[in-house]
Design an enzyme around this catalytic site. Structure first.
Site, PDB file in Angstrom:
ATOM      1  N   LYS A 212      23.271  31.907  19.412  1.00  0.00           N
ATOM      2  CA  LYS A 212      22.287  32.623  18.563  1.00  0.00           C
ATOM      3  C   LYS A 212      22.694  32.747  17.023  1.00  0.00           C
ATOM      4  CE  LYS A 212      18.911  34.851  17.108  1.00  0.00           C
ATOM      5  NZ  LYS A 212      17.353  35.185  17.130  1.00  0.00           N
ATOM      6  N   CYS A 268      15.708  38.495  10.107  1.00  0.00           N
ATOM      7  CA  CYS A 268      16.977  38.092  10.885  1.00  0.00           C
ATOM      8  C   CYS A 268      17.803  37.118  10.119  1.00  0.00           C
ATOM      9  CB  CYS A 268      16.076  37.198  11.879  1.00  0.00           C
ATOM     10  SG  CYS A 268      15.420  38.288  13.344  1.00  0.00           S
TER      11      CYS A 268
HETATM   12  C1  UDX Z   1      13.894  33.359  12.563  1.00  0.00           C
HETATM   13  C2  UDX Z   1      14.294  32.120  13.702  1.00  0.00           C
HETATM   14  O1  UDX Z   1      13.496  30.973  13.153  1.00  0.00           O
HETATM   15  C3  UDX Z   1      14.275  32.593  14.949  1.00  0.00           C
HETATM   16  O2  UDX Z   1      14.609  31.385  15.843  1.00  0.00           O
HETATM   17  C4  UDX Z   1      14.993  33.722  15.340  1.00  0.00           C
HETATM   18  O3  UDX Z   1      14.754  34.339  16.784  1.00  0.00           O
HETATM   19  C5  UDX Z   1      14.763  34.811  14.208  1.00  0.00           C
HETATM   20  O4  UDX Z   1      14.703  34.550  12.887  1.00  0.00           O
HETATM   21  P1  UDX Z   1      11.837  34.095  11.460  1.00  0.00           P
HETATM   22  O5  UDX Z   1      12.576  35.326  11.187  1.00  0.00           O
HETATM   23  O6  UDX Z   1      10.512  34.808  12.377  1.00  0.00           O
HETATM   24  O7  UDX Z   1      12.681  33.743  12.944  1.00  0.00           O
HETATM   25  O8  UDX Z   1      11.451  33.308  10.413  1.00  0.00           O
HETATM   26  P2  UDX Z   1      11.276  31.881  10.382  1.00  0.00           P
HETATM   27  O9  UDX Z   1      10.406  31.229  10.702  1.00  0.00           O
HETATM   28  O10 UDX Z   1      12.509  31.334  10.897  1.00  0.00           O
HETATM   29  O11 UDX Z   1      11.534  31.819   8.360  1.00  0.00           O
HETATM   30  C6  UDX Z   1      12.326  32.496   7.937  1.00  0.00           C
HETATM   31  C7  UDX Z   1      12.244  32.591   6.405  1.00  0.00           C
HETATM   32  O12 UDX Z   1      12.543  31.094   6.127  1.00  0.00           O
HETATM   33  C8  UDX Z   1      10.836  32.815   5.973  1.00  0.00           C
HETATM   34  O13 UDX Z   1      11.081  33.684   4.969  1.00  0.00           O
HETATM   35  C9  UDX Z   1      10.242  31.692   5.805  1.00  0.00           C
HETATM   36  O14 UDX Z   1       9.206  31.555   4.580  1.00  0.00           O
HETATM   37  C10 UDX Z   1      11.574  30.752   4.890  1.00  0.00           C
HETATM   38  N1  UDX Z   1      11.287  29.310   5.254  1.00  0.00           N
HETATM   39  C11 UDX Z   1      11.137  28.703   6.505  1.00  0.00           C
HETATM   40  C12 UDX Z   1      11.766  28.550   4.113  1.00  0.00           C
HETATM   41  O15 UDX Z   1      11.764  29.170   2.875  1.00  0.00           O
HETATM   42  N2  UDX Z   1      11.203  27.290   4.178  1.00  0.00           N
HETATM   43  C13 UDX Z   1      11.121  26.630   5.343  1.00  0.00           C
HETATM   44  O16 UDX Z   1      11.294  25.298   5.588  1.00  0.00           O
HETATM   45  C14 UDX Z   1      11.131  27.265   6.491  1.00  0.00           C
END
Ligand code: UDX
Length: 440
Positions: A212, A268
């Site tokens: 994780k 996260c």
């Molecule tokens: C994340 C993990 O993806 C997930 O597997 C874990 O269980 C919890 O943390 P989450 O926090 O819901 O999930 O968001 P995620 O979709 O991963 O996006 C995280 C951040 O990255 C967001 O602020 C998003 O805007 C940013 N991001 C994502 C980018 O800036 N660029 C990208 O290409 C993708």
């Protein structure tokens, strides 16, 4: 069908509880937070998560899903317990705060008079499961018949139901020194998912915990990688979006999570990479993860860069009117924890601008966190008289905006796209000054 409890009814726990009921199990959600309990009992999800409310209501109505604050009721009810409480960052430290996890074990274990398995789902520092196992066996009347296994959760906000019911993989860490019932029970609980041929990896406890932490570290690194390249693009006049498309065609690299912009936030990724570094340090392997400090730095720099661009656009931020579209850390979420968008809005306001924020879902949470910002009830209202419009969360409704929608509304036709989610040609053709991040 199994009887299970889920401790912690936040994002992770509430979703897990509802989805376990959806699989047909008899579920009891347990939490000490009375206001959250009251909402869930009434069939209301205390946060925005598409599709979750339907699953919750359906299963409450079917009698498969109940909630309680009573640990003794929970211990009596089931012998399969999921632990899904939060592990926030400690104040002023990188490490994760384990007080909620520890308190579940300290309270639940003394009530376990029959053989039971506790499946941890929270993201925890490696070594936690083994420590909790020893503590649970020590405290429980059932002693060595109590097992602790680790079953990390990979759900993304916005896709929580789908990710729980159709994950791309499942991981279960079991105590190799005391083989017990954990794997067998997990196979029963997740039988439907296993029938769908979802990969199920059984590991030792430490590996499961590290899977994780590593997955989140990798995702954060991928985002910061493309954002670092965006800095070089800015310095050289190259286009990071086209670049990402091009390298993304290599399926060893892949296009996903290569969207440059104002970076990652949320409950996260930021705290998980910090906790990971802290834990590696405790284990004497700190050198291994020093690169994550750079990942964190690159990410935080994007926010500063966005503020700089806004300042450049306005000349000075003092007295400027800045429209901020988006406050949630990502679209389809009302979560503003460590949100890059709100952080940027706050910084700009501190430099003397008047900031008008609009977000389709995150207004209430934003107001609670940043009460001094101004909030508008629509995107157009936020843009009224603006010297610059900042798009900071790529909500569908912002992507659908047309230059003509804002033409007569703003003071200056200037737009900075912090998520590279709009079409530069379209805006420029309509007479706007458009800037993306890492794009010419
Ligand atoms: C994340 C993990 O993806 C997930 O597997 C874990 O269980 C919890 O943390 P989450 O926090 O819901 O999930 O968001 P995620 O979709 O991963 O996006 C995280 C951040 O990255 C967001 O602020 C998003 O805007 C940013 N991001 C994502 C980018 O800036 N660029 C990208 O290409 C993708």
């Amino acid at each position: 069908m199994a009887k299970v409890t889920v401790f912690g009814i936040g994002y992770l726990g509430a979703t897990h509880a509802a989805c376990m009921a959806e699989l047909g199990h008899d579920v009891l959600g347990v939490d000490t937070d009375q206001s959250k309990l009251a909402k869930l009992v009434a069939g209301q999800v205390p946060f925005y998560e598409p599709g979750l409310e339907e699953v919750l209501q359906r299963n409450i109505a079917a009698g498969r899903l109940r909630f309680t604050s009573s640990y003794s009721e929970a211990a009596e009810f089931a012998d399969i317990h999921f632990l899904g409480v939060g592990t926030p960052q400690k104040r002023g430290e990188y490490a994760a705060d384990m007080k909620f996890v520890d308190s579940v074990i300290e309270t639940l274990a003394p009530l376990l008079t029959r053989a039971a398995v506790i499946f941890g789902k929270s993201t925890v520092p490696v070594g936690t499961a083994s420590r909790l196992g020893a503590r649970a066996r020590e405290l429980a009347p059932a002693g060595d018949d109590v097992e602790v296994a680790w079953n990390p959760e990979f759900l993304r906000e916005g896709f929580a139901v789908q990710d729980t019911l159709h994950p791309d993989r499942m991981v279960l860490g079991v105590d190799r020194d005391r083989p017990g019932r954990a794997e067998g029970l997990a196979r029963e609980v997740y039988a439907q998912l296993l029938d769908e041929q979802i990969p199920f990896l059984v590991t030792d406890l430490a590996t499961a915990e590290l899977v994780k932490a590593s997955a989140n570290a990798f995702l954060a690194t991928k985002i910061s990688f493309i954002n670092a390249i965006a800095e070089v693009c800015e310095a050289s006049g190259a286009d990071v979006k086209v670049l990402a498309d091009a390298i993304g065609h290599d399926d060893r690299i892949g296009r996903k999570f290569l969207n440059a912009g104002i970076g990652f936030g949320g409950g996260c990724l930021p705290k998980d990479i910090r906790a990971f570094m802290a834990r590696a340090g405790e284990l004497g392997a700190d050198q291994a993860l020093t690169f994550l400090r750079e990942v964190d730095n690159i990410n935080m720099r994007r926010r500063t860069r966005m503020v700089e661009l806004a300042r450049e656009a306005c000349g000075s931020l003092l007295g400027a009117r800045v429209a901020v579209l988006g406050a949630a850390f990502k679209p389809d979420s009302d979560d503003v924890r460590d949100s890059p968008a709100l952080n940027v809005a706050g910084q700009i306001q501190l430099q003397g601008a008047s900031v008008n924020v609009f977000d389709p879902r995150a207004m209430e949470n934003s107001r609670a966190l940043f009460p001094t910002l101004s909030y508008s009830t629509t995107a157009l209202e936020a843009c009224e008289g603006a010297d610059v419009v900042l798009v900071l969360t790529e909500w569908k409704e912002f992507k659908a905006l047309k230059p003509a929608d804002l033409d007569g509304v703003v003071r200056s036709k200037t737009l900075i796209d912090g998520r590279n989610c709009l079409d530069p040609d379209e805006w420029r053709a309509a007479g706007w000054t458009y800037r993306g991040l890492g794009r010419p």
